[in-house]
Design a protein around this motif. Structure first.
Motif, mmCIF file in Angstrom:
data_model
loop_
_atom_site.group_PDB
_atom_site.id
_atom_site.type_symbol
_atom_site.label_atom_id
_atom_site.label_comp_id
_atom_site.label_asym_id
_atom_site.label_seq_id
_atom_site.Cartn_x
_atom_site.Cartn_y
_atom_site.Cartn_z
ATOM 1 N N UNK A 101 -4.778 -1.758 14.919
ATOM 2 C CA UNK A 101 -5.299 -2.022 13.512
ATOM 3 C C UNK A 101 -4.154 -1.766 12.526
ATOM 4 N N UNK A 102 -3.827 -2.570 11.520
ATOM 5 C CA UNK A 102 -2.932 -2.244 10.311
ATOM 6 C C UNK A 102 -3.706 -2.048 8.977
ATOM 7 N N UNK A 103 -3.044 -0.884 8.361
ATOM 8 C CA UNK A 103 -3.626 -0.601 7.107
ATOM 9 C C UNK A 103 -2.396 -0.570 6.070
ATOM 10 N N UNK A 104 -2.786 -1.087 4.986
ATOM 11 C CA UNK A 104 -1.663 -1.204 3.900
ATOM 12 C C UNK A 104 -2.179 -0.523 2.617
ATOM 13 N N UNK A 105 -1.058 0.139 2.091
ATOM 14 C CA UNK A 105 -1.001 0.750 0.818
ATOM 15 C C UNK A 105 0.010 0.328 -0.275
ATOM 16 N N UNK A 106 -0.045 0.867 -1.301
ATOM 17 C CA UNK A 106 1.098 0.269 -2.338
ATOM 18 C C UNK A 106 2.091 1.308 -2.117
ATOM 19 N N UNK A 107 3.330 0.546 -2.494
ATOM 20 C CA UNK A 107 4.611 1.255 -2.283
ATOM 21 C C UNK A 107 4.766 1.757 -3.742
ATOM 22 N N UNK A 108 5.750 2.807 -3.977
ATOM 23 C CA UNK A 108 6.142 3.043 -5.206
ATOM 24 C C UNK A 108 6.271 2.023 -6.088
#
Length: 212
Positions: free
Chosen positions: A56-63
């Protein structure tokens, strides 16, 4: 895609699985392939970062992604001073080809800030966004290639002509008109139901039931 992250993840420091993104955006007629391609582009642009857990892949915001969406929220919800005194904020740049990614990112974010196109390498705004541009240029590490000016037009055209050159007003009008035509009936129906004390079914808002 950016709207999704801006509305639900910006102030939560959270991440979302690609499966959940696909499930949600399928409700808006987007295919799995299109969604995965959009996520990949956002990662390449430095707006999202991925974390893998098994398959599974999870994505979040970068700076950078966080900064972009924070600026977007400020533009949407913060009222600007409407008393314009005729001073233009102008950004010019000459960025070498080997820094092409930074150049493309600069153009993207200047467009996001609302700058119009004065020429191939010059952007213009009626608002003083010097601080925002300085922060952007600092993040992209391109200070040696960018200049910012505050200037008044001394001729040979007026402000209306400059605006018509810098922004595609017909296209902007068409987009607003299309948005109003599509959503005005839904808004009126929503308000009618609320005034009548009727419950609003989750299906009235496509995709809402997918978010919790």
């Amino acid at each position: 895609m950016l709207t999704l992250y801006g509305d639900y993840l910006l102030n939560r420091e959270a991440e979302i699985g690609i499966g959940s993104v696909i499930k949600l955006l399928n409700n808006f007629g987007l295919s799995e392939q299109a969604i995965r391609s959009a996520v990949s582009r956002m990662c390449r642009a430095g707006l999202l970062k991925a974390r893998r857990v098994g398959q599974k892949s999870y994505y979040s915001l970068t700076e950078d992604g966080h900064s972009l969406l924070t600026e977007g929220a400020r533009r949407i919800f913060q009222r600007k001073n409407s008393n314009w005194e005729g001073t233009w904020n102008i950004v010019t740049y000459s960025i070498p080809e080997q820094r092409r990614q930074a150049r493309d990112r600069l153009r993207l974010e200047l467009n996001w800030m609302g700058y119009g196109t004065l020429s191939e390498a010059a952007r213009i705004s009626p608002y003083d966004l010097t601080k925002e541009v300085e922060d952007l240029v600092e993040r992209l590490k391109i200070k040696d290639y960018v200049q910012i000016f505050q200037a008044k037009n001394q001729g040979f055209t007026d402000a209306k002509k400059i605006v018509s050159l810098g922004w595609d007003l017909s296209r902007i009008h068409e987009k607003y008109a299309s948005f109003i035509e599509k959503y005005q009936p839904k808004l009126e129906d929503h308000l009618r139901r609320l005034r009548a004390g009727e419950a609003i079914e989750p299906s009235f808002f496509p995709g809402l039931s997918m978010v919790s």
